[in-house]
Design a protein around this motif. Structure first.
Motif, PDB file in Angstrom:
ATOM      1  N   ARG A 192      19.666  83.897 -19.630  1.00  0.00           N
ATOM      2  CA  ARG A 192      18.917  83.551 -20.675  1.00  0.00           C
ATOM      3  C   ARG A 192      19.281  82.892 -21.892  1.00  0.00           C
ATOM      4  NH1 ARG A 192      14.835  88.993 -20.487  1.00  0.00           N
ATOM      5  NH2 ARG A 192      13.966  88.634 -18.511  1.00  0.00           N
ATOM      6  N   THR A 193      20.467  83.473 -22.371  1.00  0.00           N
ATOM      7  CA  THR A 193      20.934  82.966 -23.683  1.00  0.00           C
ATOM      8  C   THR A 193      21.585  81.724 -23.154  1.00  0.00           C
ATOM      9  OG1 THR A 193      21.572  85.103 -24.279  1.00  0.00           O
ATOM     10  CG2 THR A 193      22.775  83.462 -25.352  1.00  0.00           C
ATOM     11  N   VAL A 194      22.115  81.406 -22.142  1.00  0.00           N
ATOM     12  CA  VAL A 194      22.890  80.332 -21.727  1.00  0.00           C
ATOM     13  C   VAL A 194      21.701  79.081 -21.611  1.00  0.00           C
ATOM     14  CG1 VAL A 194      24.018  79.018 -19.968  1.00  0.00           C
ATOM     15  CG2 VAL A 194      24.902  81.224 -20.791  1.00  0.00           C
ATOM     16  N   GLY A 195      20.660  79.350 -21.099  1.00  0.00           N
ATOM     17  CA  GLY A 195      19.448  78.493 -20.696  1.00  0.00           C
ATOM     18  C   GLY A 195      19.061  78.186 -22.093  1.00  0.00           C
ATOM     19  N   ARG A 196      18.916  78.684 -23.140  1.00  0.00           N
ATOM     20  CA  ARG A 196      18.418  78.570 -24.485  1.00  0.00           C
ATOM     21  C   ARG A 196      19.531  77.771 -25.226  1.00  0.00           C
ATOM     22  NH1 ARG A 196      16.594  83.868 -24.818  1.00  0.00           N
ATOM     23  NH2 ARG A 196      18.458  84.381 -25.872  1.00  0.00           N
ATOM     24  N   ARG A 197      20.794  77.647 -24.993  1.00  0.00           N
ATOM     25  CA  ARG A 197      21.465  76.874 -25.740  1.00  0.00           C
ATOM     26  C   ARG A 197      22.247  75.898 -24.997  1.00  0.00           C
ATOM     27  NH1 ARG A 197      25.495  81.707 -28.454  1.00  0.00           N
ATOM     28  NH2 ARG A 197      23.849  82.871 -29.232  1.00  0.00           N
ATOM     29  N   VAL A 198      22.215  75.869 -23.684  1.00  0.00           N
ATOM     30  CA  VAL A 198      22.794  74.703 -22.993  1.00  0.00           C
ATOM     31  C   VAL A 198      21.731  73.894 -22.146  1.00  0.00           C
ATOM     32  CG1 VAL A 198      24.508  73.777 -21.389  1.00  0.00           C
ATOM     33  CG2 VAL A 198      25.040  75.837 -22.878  1.00  0.00           C
ATOM     34  N   PRO A 199      21.475  72.639 -22.201  1.00  0.00           N
ATOM     35  CA  PRO A 199      20.604  71.862 -21.501  1.00  0.00           C
ATOM     36  C   PRO A 199      20.692  72.038 -19.918  1.00  0.00           C
ATOM     37  CG  PRO A 199      22.044  70.380 -22.464  1.00  0.00           C
ATOM     38  CD  PRO A 199      22.215  71.705 -23.117  1.00  0.00           C
ATOM     39  N   GLY A 200      19.511  72.209 -19.206  1.00  0.00           N
ATOM     40  CA  GLY A 200      19.689  72.261 -17.586  1.00  0.00           C
ATOM     41  C   GLY A 200      20.548  73.336 -17.141  1.00  0.00           C
ATOM     42  N   ALA A 201      21.033  72.858 -16.139  1.00  0.00           N
ATOM     43  CA  ALA A 201      21.942  73.691 -15.323  1.00  0.00           C
ATOM     44  C   ALA A 201      23.351  73.553 -15.707  1.00  0.00           C
ATOM     45  CB  ALA A 201      21.932  73.494 -13.787  1.00  0.00           C
ATOM     46  N   GLN A 202      23.628  72.884 -16.863  1.00  0.00           N
ATOM     47  CA  GLN A 202      25.040  72.551 -17.161  1.00  0.00           C
ATOM     48  C   GLN A 202      25.751  73.855 -17.585  1.00  0.00           C
ATOM     49  OE1 GLN A 202      26.116  69.178 -19.723  1.00  0.00           O
ATOM     50  NE2 GLN A 202      23.835  68.550 -19.740  1.00  0.00           N
ATOM     51  N   GLY A 203      25.237  74.949 -18.395  1.00  0.00           N
ATOM     52  CA  GLY A 203      25.812  76.080 -18.561  1.00  0.00           C
ATOM     53  C   GLY A 203      26.066  76.933 -17.522  1.00  0.00           C
ATOM     54  N   SER A 204      25.226  76.921 -16.636  1.00  0.00           N
ATOM     55  CA  SER A 204      25.463  77.624 -15.077  1.00  0.00           C
ATOM     56  C   SER A 204      26.777  77.124 -14.699  1.00  0.00           C
ATOM     57  CB  SER A 204      24.355  77.877 -14.375  1.00  0.00           C
ATOM     58  OG  SER A 204      23.289  78.697 -15.048  1.00  0.00           O
ATOM     59  N   ALA A 205      26.784  75.707 -14.469  1.00  0.00           N
ATOM     60  CA  ALA A 205      27.719  75.066 -13.681  1.00  0.00           C
ATOM     61  C   ALA A 205      29.160  75.291 -14.358  1.00  0.00           C
ATOM     62  CB  ALA A 205      27.474  73.575 -13.674  1.00  0.00           C
ATOM     63  N   ALA A 206      29.157  75.240 -15.610  1.00  0.00           N
ATOM     64  CA  ALA A 206      30.316  75.318 -16.506  1.00  0.00           C
ATOM     65  C   ALA A 206      30.863  76.911 -16.328  1.00  0.00           C
ATOM     66  CB  ALA A 206      30.014  75.085 -18.014  1.00  0.00           C
ATOM     67  N   ALA A 207      29.943  77.855 -16.368  1.00  0.00           N
ATOM     68  CA  ALA A 207      30.251  79.254 -16.015  1.00  0.00           C
ATOM     69  C   ALA A 207      30.979  79.649 -14.742  1.00  0.00           C
ATOM     70  CB  ALA A 207      29.055  80.236 -16.263  1.00  0.00           C
ATOM     71  N   ALA A 208      30.309  78.793 -13.633  1.00  0.00           N
ATOM     72  CA  ALA A 208      30.973  78.737 -12.295  1.00  0.00           C
ATOM     73  C   ALA A 208      32.386  78.287 -12.392  1.00  0.00           C
ATOM     74  CB  ALA A 208      29.989  78.152 -11.408  1.00  0.00           C
ATOM     75  N   ALA A 209      32.448  77.278 -13.058  1.00  0.00           N
ATOM     76  CA  ALA A 209      33.844  76.616 -13.003  1.00  0.00           C
ATOM     77  C   ALA A 209      34.675  77.300 -13.694  1.00  0.00           C
ATOM     78  CB  ALA A 209      33.751  75.009 -13.844  1.00  0.00           C
ATOM     79  N   VAL A 210      34.669  77.890 -14.800  1.00  0.00           N
ATOM     80  CA  VAL A 210      35.517  78.779 -15.581  1.00  0.00           C
ATOM     81  C   VAL A 210      35.721  80.127 -14.654  1.00  0.00           C
ATOM     82  CG1 VAL A 210      35.642  80.450 -17.502  1.00  0.00           C
ATOM     83  CG2 VAL A 210      34.566  78.253 -17.737  1.00  0.00           C
ATOM     84  N   SER A 211      34.764  80.609 -14.013  1.00  0.00           N
ATOM     85  CA  SER A 211      34.913  81.615 -12.971  1.00  0.00           C
ATOM     86  C   SER A 211      35.938  81.158 -11.894  1.00  0.00           C
ATOM     87  CB  SER A 211      33.441  82.061 -12.444  1.00  0.00           C
ATOM     88  OG  SER A 211      33.827  83.251 -11.679  1.00  0.00           O
ATOM     89  N   ALA A 212      35.969  80.161 -11.470  1.00  0.00           N
ATOM     90  CA  ALA A 212      36.867  79.727 -10.193  1.00  0.00           C
ATOM     91  C   ALA A 212      38.193  79.529 -10.822  1.00  0.00           C
ATOM     92  CB  ALA A 212      35.898  78.286  -9.821  1.00  0.00           C
ATOM     93  N   LEU A 213      38.323  78.993 -11.948  1.00  0.00           N
ATOM     94  CA  LEU A 213      39.455  78.965 -12.675  1.00  0.00           C
ATOM     95  C   LEU A 213      40.209  80.311 -12.783  1.00  0.00           C
ATOM     96  CD1 LEU A 213      39.206  76.279 -15.378  1.00  0.00           C
ATOM     97  CD2 LEU A 213      40.498  76.153 -13.239  1.00  0.00           C
ATOM     98  N   MET A 214      39.286  81.338 -13.093  1.00  0.00           N
ATOM     99  CA  MET A 214      39.833  82.728 -13.482  1.00  0.00           C
ATOM    100  C   MET A 214      40.205  83.311 -11.814  1.00  0.00           C
ATOM    101  SD  MET A 214      36.575  84.300 -15.760  1.00  0.00           S
ATOM    102  CE  MET A 214      37.173  85.907 -15.077  1.00  0.00           C
ATOM    103  N   PHE A 215      39.902  82.852 -10.951  1.00  0.00           N
ATOM    104  CA  PHE A 215      40.261  83.112  -9.716  1.00  0.00           C
ATOM    105  C   PHE A 215      41.524  82.449  -8.982  1.00  0.00           C
ATOM    106  CE2 PHE A 215      36.559  85.989  -9.851  1.00  0.00           C
ATOM    107  CZ  PHE A 215      36.909  86.864  -9.131  1.00  0.00           C
ATOM    108  N   LEU A 216      41.580  81.228  -9.542  1.00  0.00           N
ATOM    109  CA  LEU A 216      42.783  80.332  -9.055  1.00  0.00           C
ATOM    110  C   LEU A 216      44.090  80.887  -8.874  1.00  0.00           C
ATOM    111  CD1 LEU A 216      42.933  77.448  -8.085  1.00  0.00           C
ATOM    112  CD2 LEU A 216      43.736  76.805 -10.701  1.00  0.00           C
ATOM    113  N   PRO A 217      44.479  81.641  -9.680  1.00  0.00           N
ATOM    114  CA  PRO A 217      45.783  82.242  -9.494  1.00  0.00           C
ATOM    115  C   PRO A 217      45.758  83.184  -8.089  1.00  0.00           C
ATOM    116  CG  PRO A 217      45.435  82.740 -11.913  1.00  0.00           C
ATOM    117  CD  PRO A 217      44.176  82.015 -11.072  1.00  0.00           C
ATOM    118  N   VAL A 218      44.590  83.733  -7.794  1.00  0.00           N
ATOM    119  CA  VAL A 218      44.279  84.695  -6.578  1.00  0.00           C
ATOM    120  C   VAL A 218      44.737  83.696  -5.247  1.00  0.00           C
ATOM    121  CG1 VAL A 218      43.059  85.989  -5.287  1.00  0.00           C
ATOM    122  CG2 VAL A 218      43.014  86.191  -7.541  1.00  0.00           C
ATOM    123  N   GLY A 219      44.183  82.458  -5.521  1.00  0.00           N
ATOM    124  CA  GLY A 219      44.504  81.617  -4.265  1.00  0.00           C
ATOM    125  C   GLY A 219      45.640  81.067  -4.045  1.00  0.00           C
ATOM    126  N   VAL A 220      46.421  81.104  -5.353  1.00  0.00           N
ATOM    127  CA  VAL A 220      47.864  80.355  -5.203  1.00  0.00           C
ATOM    128  C   VAL A 220      48.678  81.624  -4.591  1.00  0.00           C
ATOM    129  CG1 VAL A 220      49.705  79.711  -6.670  1.00  0.00           C
ATOM    130  CG2 VAL A 220      47.192  78.969  -7.138  1.00  0.00           C
TER     131      VAL A 220
END
Length: 310
Positions: A192-220
């Motif tokens: 809800r907070t992200v939806g108010r502060r970031v337009p469209g689906a950009q906030g959710s996409a950014a969060a997904a990208a950051v989450s993927a980066l957090m798990f990148l060492p696991v894949g490596v």
């Protein structure tokens, strides 16, 4: 339910526990032609089945990748889908916007890791039912009616039954399921907070990208230490597609065509779908008392949705 980030717009006024699970999705339609509504309902039901099937297929890779490795691949797929759809302008984000986005990324990763760990330890049906308590609790806490208090008691009875002491009870796995529920509740509020502060689906996409980066060492580490078999990686990728890409795209279609009560009612059967998929795909059997407990949690949501409609 294996939640994926959702596009951010205003939520419906009367939201069911499951529509709260994606509080920043487009508002479900209040009226639509019967043909479009029927198609939306069928797609929504298929989305739930896809979600649970994805979790079941992902669990087939647990012996090789473990829940951590499967979740890592799943996060990569979710990020790829959302970045391709939303195309966030990350460089334009302010500190005020990045704060909740980073928290959402942390909660999103923790939610899926705790859920898949629970699936590994206690089975798909029980894990998804426990996770479902997150959106159900948010909805019931926001309500002020006697029927909602009754729903809370029914759901609590179901949970107590599922977590009753047994010789084979895995309380660590159940705890992971409850952690997934708490993360889902936090995910709702942060979205809800992200939806108010970031337009469209950009906030959710950014969060997904950051989450993927957090798990990148696991894949490596997995790739360098002991390269997994292609079949295991394929299972994890299929899990990501079925549990992330398909539900996300299905929600974008159905939420503009399906009335909110119908959306909530259909999504409330996810614990039942999880139990059935776990039985058919993984051979995980729930006893009659366990099925009754799952039914109590589903009934609590369904009654709350119907009462809200009236």
């Amino acid at each position: 339910m294996d939640a994926a980030p959702a596009p951010a717009t205003a939520p419906a006024r009367h939201t069911s526990p499951t529509s709260l699970a994606s509080p920043t999705t487009p508002v479900p339609a209040t009226s639509a032609p019967d043909g479009r509504r029927t198609a939306g309902l069928l797609i929504l039901l298929g989305s739930g089945l896809s979600n649970q099937t994805g979790a079941a297929v992902g669990s087939l890779a647990f012996p090789v990748l473990g829940p951590l490795g499967v979740v890592a691949v799943r996060q990569y797929v979710a990020a790829a889908v959302l970045l391709a759809v939303a195309r966030p302008r990350l460089r334009s984000f302010t500190r005020h916007q990045w704060g909740p986005v980073l928290l959402l990324a942390l909660v999103f990763g923790t939610m899926n890791l705790s859920l898949y760990t629970a699936v590994d330890r206690v089975g798909l049906g029980l894990a998804v039912t426990l996770e479902f308590l997150g959106p159900l609790a948010i909805a019931l806490c926001a309500a002020r009616r006697r029927v909602d208090a009754c729903c809370a008691l029914v759901a609590a009875a179901g949970v107590v039954t599922l977590m009753r002491p047994q010789p084979s009870a895995d309380y660590l796995g159940m705890g992971c399921g409850l952690l997934a529920a708490a993360c889902w509740a936090a995910y709702i509020l942060l979205n809800r907070t992200v939806g108010r502060r970031v337009p469209g689906a950009q906030g959710s996409a950014a969060a997904a990208a950051v989450s993927a980066l957090m798990f990148l060492p696991v894949g490596v580490v997995l790739a360098l230490r002991d390269p997994p078999a292609p079949a295991a990686v394929a299972y994890a990728v299929v899990a990501g597609v079925l549990a992330s890409a398909v539900p996300y795209l299905a929600d974008m279609f159905t939420l503009r065509r399906v009335p909110a009560p119908a959306f909530g009612l259909l999504m409330s059967v996810n614990p039942v779908l999880a139990g059935l998929v776990g039985w058919v795909v993984l051979g995980q059997h729930l006893g009659p008392l366990d099925w009754a407990a799952v039914g109590a949690v589903v009934a609590a949501n369904a009654i709350g949705v119907l009462a809200s409609r009236r």
